[in-house]
Design a protein around this motif. Structure first.
Motif, mmCIF file in Angstrom:
data_model
loop_
_atom_site.group_PDB
_atom_site.id
_atom_site.type_symbol
_atom_site.label_atom_id
_atom_site.label_comp_id
_atom_site.label_asym_id
_atom_site.label_seq_id
_atom_site.Cartn_x
_atom_site.Cartn_y
_atom_site.Cartn_z
ATOM 1 N N MET A 36 0.847 -1.194 0.000
ATOM 2 C CA MET A 36 0.000 0.000 0.000
ATOM 3 C C MET A 36 0.881 1.241 0.000
ATOM 4 S SD MET A 36 -3.023 0.872 2.722
ATOM 5 C CE MET A 36 -4.163 2.214 2.375
ATOM 6 N N THR A 346 -4.016 -6.550 -4.055
ATOM 7 C CA THR A 346 -4.816 -5.332 -3.915
ATOM 8 C C THR A 346 -5.995 -5.249 -4.882
ATOM 9 O OG1 THR A 346 -3.355 -4.144 -5.441
ATOM 10 C CG2 THR A 346 -2.811 -4.032 -3.094
ATOM 11 N N ASP A 349 -9.522 -4.892 -3.347
ATOM 12 C CA ASP A 349 -9.836 -3.804 -2.419
ATOM 13 C C ASP A 349 -11.052 -2.997 -2.873
ATOM 14 O OD1 ASP A 349 -7.441 -4.790 -1.491
ATOM 15 O OD2 ASP A 349 -6.474 -2.828 -1.293
ATOM 16 N N ARG A 435 -6.406 -2.641 4.432
ATOM 17 C CA ARG A 435 -6.054 -1.482 3.595
ATOM 18 C C ARG A 435 -7.227 -0.522 3.444
ATOM 19 N NH1 ARG A 435 -3.307 -5.787 1.084
ATOM 20 N NH2 ARG A 435 -5.064 -6.185 -0.314
#
Length: 447
Positions: A36, A346, A349, A435
C-alpha cells in the motif's frame, strides 16, 4: 427461553475461551500493508510517548471521547453506556500519570496497559533484532514459549517507518488491553467500567475475558438472539471506532507516530473479525443442531455439547497455528508463498464498499460468517483427524508441541492444496479490509 439461554451460555462460555484469531497479527500486517503506497512510502515519523500526545491535545481528546458515546448509543446493539464519572475531562494541572489513567478509564481499557515504545521488526528483513525488549515490558499477559513476537525498544525522538509502527501495533490489543473489563472480573477497574458481567468466556482464564472485544457474532439466526440475547454483547465495533477516530485526530493535530499507532490498534479488531471462528458462534453447525445439543445438555446428556466445544476449539486453534507457521517460515526463509502474495493482493480492495462506520459489521463480519461450512469441512479434510476430529484431544493443551506444517507433509496433495487455497483466500480478505480501513482513517485525517 431462560433454560435455553442458560444452556447456550454454558456452551458459549466454553467455546469463547479461545480468544486468538490469527496468531501474531504483525507478521500478516507487514505483508498486507507493504503493498500500500500510502503506508509503505509514507515519511518516517518521530516517536513520542502517549503522555506527550495526551498532554498536547487534551481538549481535542476530551471532545472526541465525549462524541464516542453518542455514536455508540446510535450504532451498537446492547451498548452499555460509559459511566459519567469516567468521562475524560481536560485538566492541564494534573500529572502525566493521572492524565494517562483518565484516558484509559474513558476508553474503558485495562489501566495497566503498557503502551510501551516498541516495534516488532519484520522477520523477513531482520530475523534476530538487537537489542531485545523483554515481553513483560510490552504485555501484561504471559506468552507461549514458542511465541513468534520479538520486541525491540525505540525511544523518544527516534524516527520509524509508518509501516513498522502500524504493523507492530496491529498485534498490541492481545497484550492485555481488553483484560478483566467486566464487573465479575478479578480487577478494580472491571467493577467500575459498566460493561456488566462477562457475557461469555471464562474470567479465570488469562485470555478469557478479552473474548467479547475480539469476537462478534453479528450474523446469527434470530432464534439464537431470542434465546440467548447476551451473544449480542460484543464490542469489536466499539474498539475500531475508538482507535480509528483517535488515529485521525492524531494525524490532524501533528502527531503522526500516534496516528499510525492507533491505526494499528484499530486494524487488530478488523483482522480478528476476518477469522470465521471469531465471526460465527459455531462454524459449520446449524442453528437446529445447536438447539438440539443444548436441549440434550439441559436433560443431563452433556456429552455431545462437550464434544462440540472441544472440536470447535481445536479447529479454531489449528487454523490459527497453521497460518502462523506458514507466514513465519516464509518470512524467515525470505520466501514469497501464495499466502504471502494473497495478503498483498490489492485487486479486491475496490470490490468492497468504501470504509464506513459499520463496515466491520456489514462487510467484514458478514463475509467471515459465510465461510462456516467451508472452513469446517476443509479443516476436517486437510488436517490429520487426531487434531481436529477427535473430541478426546485438547489442541490448546498440546499446542506448543505441535508443528502443523510437518504434520501435513503426509496429507494428500489435493487436500493440502484446498487448505492452502482457503487460508490464502481468508488472508486476502484480511489484507483488503486492513487497507480499506487505513484509507478510511487517512481520508478522515485529510491526508
Amino acid at each position: 427461553m431462560k433454560k435455553i439461554a442458560y444452556a447456550l451460555g454454558a456452551l458459549l462460555g466454553l467455546i469463547s475461551t479461545t480468544a486468538g484469531a490469527w496468531g501474531n497479527h504483525t507478521l500478516a500486517a507487514y505483508r498486507a500493508l507493504e503493498a500500500m503506497p500510502e503506508v509503505a512510502n509514507a515519511a518516517p515519523v518521530t516517536v513520542e510517548t502517549l503522555e506527550s500526545f495526551l498532554k498536547a491535545e487534551e481538549k481535542t481528546i476530551e471532545a472526541l471521547l465525549a462524541s464516542h458515546e453518542a455514536w455508540a448509543a446510535a450504532n451498537l446493539q446492547s451498548y452499555p453506556p460509559r459511566p459519567s464519572k469516567l468521562a475524560f475531562v481536560a485538566n492541564p494541572n494534573r500529572s502525566d500519570e493521572a492524565r494517562r489513567l483518565a484516558f484509559t478509564h474513558a476508553l474503558r481499557i485495562a489501566p495497566n496497559s503498557r503502551f510501551a515504545l516498541f516495534i516488532q521488526p519484520d522477520p523477513k528483513l531482520n530475523a534476530s533484532p538487537a537489542p531485545r525488549l523483554a515481553s513483560e515490558t510490552v504485555t501484561t499477559l504471559p506468552m507461549l514459549g514458542n511465541a513468534s513476537q520479538k520486541f525491540q525498544p525505540i525511544k523518544v525522538g527516534d524516527t520509524v517507518a509508518p509501516l513498522v509502527v502500524a504493523a507492530s501495533a496491529a498485534d498490541e490489543p492481545d497484550y492485555g488491553l481488553d483484560i478483566n473489563l467486566f464487573e465479575d472480573s478479578p480487577s478494580e477497574w472491571g467493577k467500575m467500567y459498566g460493561f456488566g458481567t462477562l457475557p461469555f468466556g471464562n474470567p479465570l482464564l488469562v485470555y478469557g475475558s478479552q473474548a467479547p472485544f475480539h469476537m462478534g457474532f453479528m450474523h446469527e439466526n434470530q432464534v439464537l438472539y431470542t434465546a440467548a440475547p447476551f451473544i449480542k454483547r460484543t464490542f469489536p465495533q466499539l474498539r475500531v471506532y475508538q482507535y480509528s477516530t483517535l488515529a485521525s485526530l492524531a494525524f490532524r493535530t501533528g502527531h503522526p507516530y500516534w496516528g499510525w499507532r492507533f491505526t494499528g490498534l484499530a486494524l487488530h479488531y478488523i483482522q480478528d473479525l476476518t477469522q470465521p471462528y471469531h465471526a460465527s458462534l459455531s462454524p459449520g453447525d446449524s442453528t437446529l443442531k445447536l438447539l438440539a445439543v443444548n436441549a440434550m445438555a439441559m436433560a443431563g446428556l452433556s456429552g455431545m455439547k462437550n464434544d462440540m466445544v472441544t472440536l470447535l476449539s481445536n479447529r479454531h486453534l489449528a487454523l490459527e497455528k497453521y497460518q502462523s507457521e506458514v507466514l513465519l517460515n516464509s518470512a524467515l526463509a525470505k520466501q514469497d508463498t501464495p499466502i504471502d502474495q494473497a495478503l498483498r493482493q490489492t485487486d479486491k480492495d475496490a470490490s468492497y464498499p468504501e470504509w464506513h462506520d459499520l463496515y466491520l459489521r456489514n462487510v467484514v463480519a458478514a463475509q467471515a460468517a459465510s465461510y462456516g461450512n467451508r472452513i469446517a469441512q476443509t479443516l476436517v479434510d486437510s488436517i490429520p483427524p487426531g487434531f481436529v476430529s477427535d473430541p478426546n484431544y485438547d489442541f490448546g493443551a498440546n499446542e506448543e508441541r505441535v508443528t502443523l506444517v510437518k504434520e501435513l507433509v503426509n496429507v494428500p496433495t489435493e487436500a493440502k492444496l484446498r487448505l492452502d487455497a482457503l487460508v490464502a483466500e481468508l488472508l486476502a480478505n484480511f489484507g483488503a479490509h486492513s487497507r480499506n480501513a487505513v484509507r478510511g482513517i487517512l481520508k478522515a485525517s485529510n491526508r
